[in-house]
Scaffold this motif. Sequence first.
Motif, PDB file in Angstrom:
ATOM      1  N   TYR A 189      -3.757  -1.319   4.493  1.00  0.00           N
ATOM      2  CA  TYR A 189      -2.850  -0.816   3.463  1.00  0.00           C
ATOM      3  C   TYR A 189      -3.588  -0.277   2.231  1.00  0.00           C
ATOM      4  O   TYR A 189      -2.956   0.083   1.246  1.00  0.00           O
ATOM      5  N   ASN A 190      -4.922  -0.234   2.308  1.00  0.00           N
ATOM      6  CA  ASN A 190      -5.755   0.283   1.211  1.00  0.00           C
ATOM      7  C   ASN A 190      -5.465  -0.385  -0.131  1.00  0.00           C
ATOM      8  O   ASN A 190      -5.519   0.261  -1.171  1.00  0.00           O
TER       9      ASN A 190
ATOM     10  N   LEU B 201      -4.936  -6.503   4.132  1.00  0.00           N
ATOM     11  CA  LEU B 201      -4.354  -5.663   3.080  1.00  0.00           C
ATOM     12  C   LEU B 201      -5.305  -4.532   2.702  1.00  0.00           C
ATOM     13  O   LEU B 201      -4.875  -3.399   2.480  1.00  0.00           O
TER      14      LEU B 201
END
Length: 191
Positions: A76-77, A72
């Motif tokens: 997905y930063n 994550l």
Amino acid sequence: KEHIYIFQTKNGCDKSIENLMGIKEAQRQLAEENSDISIIPTAAMTHHTDNCHFPLVNGYEIFADRLSPIILRDFYNIPNSLDLDAPMITNAYLTNNTQLTIETDATTNLQISTIAEDFELHSDNNATITNISVSVSNIIITSSADISDSNPKISYIAGLQGSPGGNFITNSNGLEIVCFDKYPVSTETLS
């Protein structure tokens, strides 16, 4: 974006600890030398009854628990306040003739509940470990004899004497330090 995640081999399948430590060290070096490779420890995870694989509970489900927040973050930063990366050795040096310091890249204070048998001191004079402590992100090891002229190296074989769930050096998130084998100890600080 591509990234490789390595789960460091746990003691068990290979009966020869010497062969196994060579594999663990190669895995550590891959992660150290390549920014697109991360290493995740498995030393505190429960083994299956075959002493090689893992059960679902306290085994493979922990793989997922450790990997998902990293994915994550990396893909997905999505920020996470936990210390997601396992501590790794970055340096080892003598602070005096019988004491060595292992520096790690831990970003929080290390916690210790380990026993000396999980570390192995390699020296020409066969000195042994008499004490282990932590200071913030460093591990301090005291030897039984002067090792300044003995070509010292240090290994961490997590879980050798301990059982799952205890006897490990961990970060604030409970991730154990990545195992390492025959890491050279610098004696230059004594010169």
